[in-house]
Design an enzyme around this catalytic site. Structure first.
Site, PDB file in Angstrom:
ATOM      1  N   GLU A  83     -19.938  61.997 -76.112  1.00  0.00           N
ATOM      2  CA  GLU A  83     -20.363  62.189 -77.500  1.00  0.00           C
ATOM      3  C   GLU A  83     -20.794  63.615 -77.783  1.00  0.00           C
ATOM      4  O   GLU A  83     -20.415  64.202 -78.796  1.00  0.00           O
ATOM      5  CB  GLU A  83     -21.496  61.213 -77.852  1.00  0.00           C
ATOM      6  CG  GLU A  83     -21.063  59.770 -78.067  1.00  0.00           C
ATOM      7  CD  GLU A  83     -20.820  58.995 -76.786  1.00  0.00           C
ATOM      8  OE1 GLU A  83     -21.130  59.530 -75.696  1.00  0.00           O
ATOM      9  OE2 GLU A  83     -20.340  57.850 -76.843  1.00  0.00           O
ATOM     10  N   HIS A 113     -28.534  48.729 -78.829  1.00  0.00           N
ATOM     11  CA  HIS A 113     -27.391  48.683 -79.738  1.00  0.00           C
ATOM     12  C   HIS A 113     -27.784  48.261 -81.145  1.00  0.00           C
ATOM     13  O   HIS A 113     -26.923  47.973 -81.962  1.00  0.00           O
ATOM     14  CB  HIS A 113     -26.343  47.680 -79.232  1.00  0.00           C
ATOM     15  CG  HIS A 113     -25.458  48.217 -78.158  1.00  0.00           C
ATOM     16  ND1 HIS A 113     -25.900  48.443 -76.880  1.00  0.00           N
ATOM     17  CD2 HIS A 113     -24.145  48.570 -78.163  1.00  0.00           C
ATOM     18  CE1 HIS A 113     -24.899  48.899 -76.146  1.00  0.00           C
ATOM     19  NE2 HIS A 113     -23.819  48.989 -76.900  1.00  0.00           N
TER      20      HIS A 113
END
Ligand SMILES: Cc1ncc(C[n+]2csc(CCOP(=O)(O)OP(=O)(O)O)c2C)c(N)n1
Lengths: 373, 342
Positions: B74, B143
């Protein structure tokens, strides 16, 4: 024995290295006087690593660096007065005094900045190289970083992408053997940074960073390789900083003997000796250059010293681009000199013609992996 | 009472109905068609057609140089795209979810947000960072979180969080055309909701809130998925004769002060509904705007309904209890109206 280099080239290299040396000495002095604040990381000892590449590259090649970023822009032609003004936080600096020592930007000379987060600029360079490929331009991007930055995730993440996508980027690790006060051998499983390129199937080489001609040749060769579309190159310039990490660092972690020994490899007298050996310049030529550079640096300090601080309404500028707002052209704004500003093709003019992962190649890889498509 | 966010409030459709994800897909396709400087990069955006299918079909249309399957790195691919934006490309960076973008935060806040400032106005950074945000779905702590307040904190960024498919399309188009870095929170739980979406050139300006429901008794201020709970609460309250105005902020940086103040001056009461945590949330800044500029117009202290100040659990009952929902919003509205049960 004749030298294969022209006298003009070598004298230019000498002049630039000498300029960086004198500029940095004066910057150190201004810091001690309290006129420069914050962090100020000097480049003294590493001049060959900036100057060799600057001569080997085209003026339109992109470049960026870390916070030790005064040398590279000076080598590429930035105005010494405006760099000094930036260090002193004046409105006439390249970033209007908003960046300081760690953030020199001179877009006109395609110097895309100094960055204060260790390793943070490494992916940016790959992106600039990506843009060149995207637009079918044959310019390369050169990115400087330190030996300690090679332990950041950004380095590894980026080398992987740069190699996989064959991006035209040259990474120059300036291995001065220390990250602040910590010797690289104490923190790195593999202190020879160039070897890490092999993990990403990319070209990696050690270079003598104390020799400007070696740096020049290495970058000339690497740039050719990049322009031919063969992919990125990692060069490890083995160099040494003669001063502390920053002006705030007395550098007590190194022995006097070590520094003395390294000073014998000073790249500036080395080039002078080379030229004299080849009968390329009299003492008087060097003396003239040195006088000129001293005067230039004096003038830079005077210019910065006499420049006003930025006006307070600058606080509210340069954060968000307002609609229709123009970008700032520093040399035009400060010195009234017309500048050559980069122009990028608009979306309509641009045709993207290359494949990052050609269909056939992707399908062949699938087949090899036993996937059916 | 149902707390289902996929509640359909739209009246008879007069425009094509699209799912939120389809609206985004349309925006991407149209902008890439319009401007070859625009490319999309992210994990699984190409041959897999997107983890949430937002980029469905785009690889076939635009090829692998413009729809780029990135490695799971990322920080790396985000930084790479910031670099591309510095020299005039207009990248759209898809985060598989904003939870993973935490690894890329350095590139977003230390580089993208600050490039123009550090260069004294020499550089601009036209880039969009987008992906699903928000909690729910039994995904536990790592998450399942609403992280937009983190980005709203930084000068140099614009932060948007559209609730409806129409806004999703119009705001993504505006974001791609914007010369500043834009952080876009999509609703992970909103991708499948449907709504009317104007075809073609539909651009919703950034920085403008939207009165999604007019009312006179109280203003509920919200954004993204919470909008649906607020609308549900408003419908319920209407049955009791309480007239609720729902203001969808849409953009969290810059905040539309004018719209916030206009609505509060009209209703004299405000409830702010935020999916994220209470401390240092966006809602806290909305309260600050109201109390410093419209204090005399208030008939009651401003209420906030937020996610609980805990990490998200997996267990269904704990997860539900952690998040705002219509009953909690109704209770807050009644509290600012000094009604029973509050
Ligand atoms: C992410 C991050 N961590 C720590 C620092 C503090 N810091 C600044 S310079 C430096 C040493 C870096 O050394 P190196 O990369 O070898 O470059 P050099 O200073 O030798 O040129 C450190 C630890 C920082 N600026 N950024």
């Amino acid at each position: 024995m004749a030298s294969s280099y022209s006298k003009e080239l070598l004298l230019d290299m000498y002049r630039k290295m000498y300029l960086i040396r004198r500029f940095e000495e004066r910057a150190g002095q201004q810091y001690t006087l309290g006129k420069i604040a914050g962090f100020c990381h000097l480049y003294i000892g590493q001049e060959a690593v900036a100057v060799g590449p600057a001569e080997a590259l085209r003026p339109d090649d992109y470049m960026l660096s870390a916070y030790r970023d005064h040398g590279q822009p000076l080598a590429r032609g930035s105005d010494a007065g405006m760099v000094m003004a930036e260090l002193m936080g004046r409105g006439t600096g390249y970033s209007k005094g908003k960046g300081g020592s760690m953030h020199i930007f001179d877009i006109e000379h395609h110097f895309y900045g100094g960055y204060g987060i260790v390793g943070g600029q490494i992916p940016l360079a790959a992106g600039m190289a990506f843009a060149s490929r995207y637009r079918n331009e044959d310019r390369v991007t050169v990115c400087y970083f330190g030996d300690a930055a090679a332990n950041q995730g950004s380095f590894h993440e980026t080398l992987n992408m740069a190699s996989k996508w064959k991006l035209p980027v040259i990474y120059i690790c300036e291995n001065n053997r220390y990250g602040m006060g910590t010797a690289i051998s104490r923190t790195s499983a593999v202190p020879e940074i160039y070897k890490r390129a092999s993990a990403y199937d990319m070209r990696g080489e050690p270079v003598d960073g104390m020799d400007v001609l070696t740096m020049y040749e290495a970058v000339k060769d690497a740039a050719e390789y990049c322009r031919a579309g063969k992919g990125p190159v990692l060069l490890e310039a083995n160099t040494y900083r003669f001063r502390g990490h920053s002006m705030a660092d007395p550098a007590t972690y190194r022995t006097k003997q070590e520094v003395e020994a390294e000073r014998k490899g000073d790249p500036i007298p080395k080039l002078r000796a080379y030229m004299q050996k080849h009968g390329m310049a009299e003492d008087s030529v060097f003396e003239t250059i040195e006088e000129e550079v001293k005067a230039l640096v004096d003038q830079a300090v005077k210019f910065a010293d006499e420049s006003p601080e930025p006006s307070l309404d600058e606080l509210w500028r340069d954060t968000i681009v307002e609609e229709g707002e123009e970008d700032v052209r520093p040399r035009e704004r400060v010195l009234g000199q017309k500048v050559n500003w980069p122009k990028y093709p608009s979306g309509q003019e641009l045709k993207v013609t290359w494949d990052l992962e050609p269909r056939e190649q992707a399908e062949a890889a699938d087949k090899k992996a036993g996937l059916i498509r | 009472m149902s707390t289902n966010p996929y509640f359909n409030f739209e009246s008879e459709p007069t425009m094509p109905e699209l799912m939120y994800r389809e609206a985004l897909n349309q925006a991407l396709a149209e902008e890439m068609e319009r401007d070859a400087n625009v490319y999309l990069i992210g994990e699984e955006v190409g041959r897999y057609n997107g983890a949430f299918k937002v980029s469905q079909g785009l690889l076939d249309k635009f090829g692998s140089a413009r729809i780029i399957d990135a490695p799971i790195a990322e920080l790396g691919f985000t930084g790479l795209s910031v670099g591309a934006a510095m020299v005039g490309l207009r990248p759209v960076v898809e985060m598989m979810t904003w939870n993973f973008a935490i690894l890329a935060m350095d590139q977003i806040v230390n580089n993208a947000a600050k490039l123009r400032h550090m260069s004294g106005g020499q550089l601009r950074c036209p880039i969009v960072f987008r992906g699903p945000g928000g909690a729910g779905g039994r995904l536990s702590s790592q998450h399942s979180q609403a992280l937009e307040a983190n980005y709203a904190h930084f000068p140099g960024l614009k932060v948007i969080a559209p609730a409806t498919p129409a806004d999703a399309k119009g705001m993504l188009k505006a974001a791609i055309r914007d010369d500043n870095p834009v952080v876009m929170f999509e609703g992970e739980r909103l991708y499948a909701i449907k709504g009317e979406v104007p075809e073609g050139e539909h651009v919703v300006p950034l920085g403008k809130a939207d009165v999604k429901r007019e009312g006179t008794d109280v203003t509920i201020i919200t954004w993204s998925r919470m909008y649906y709970f607020c609308m549900q609460a408003a419908e319920e309250l209407a049955k009791e004769g309480i007239s609720v105005e729902v203001l969808d902020l849409r953009t969290l940086r810059p905040l539309d002060e004018e719209a916030i103040l206009a609505s509060v001056r009209k209703t004299n009461r405000a409830v702010i509904v935020e999916e994220g945590w209470v401390l240092a949330g966006v809602g806290a800044s909305v309260v600050d705007i109201i109390q410093s500029k419209a204090f005399d117009d208030l008939d009651a202290p401003v209420e906030r309904v937020t996610g609980l100040d805990v990490n998200m659990s997996y267990a269904a009952n704990l997860e539900n209890a952690t998040q705002p929902d219509a009953p909690k919003i109704i209770a807050a509205v009644k509290k600012v109206l000094y009604r029973e049960g509050a």
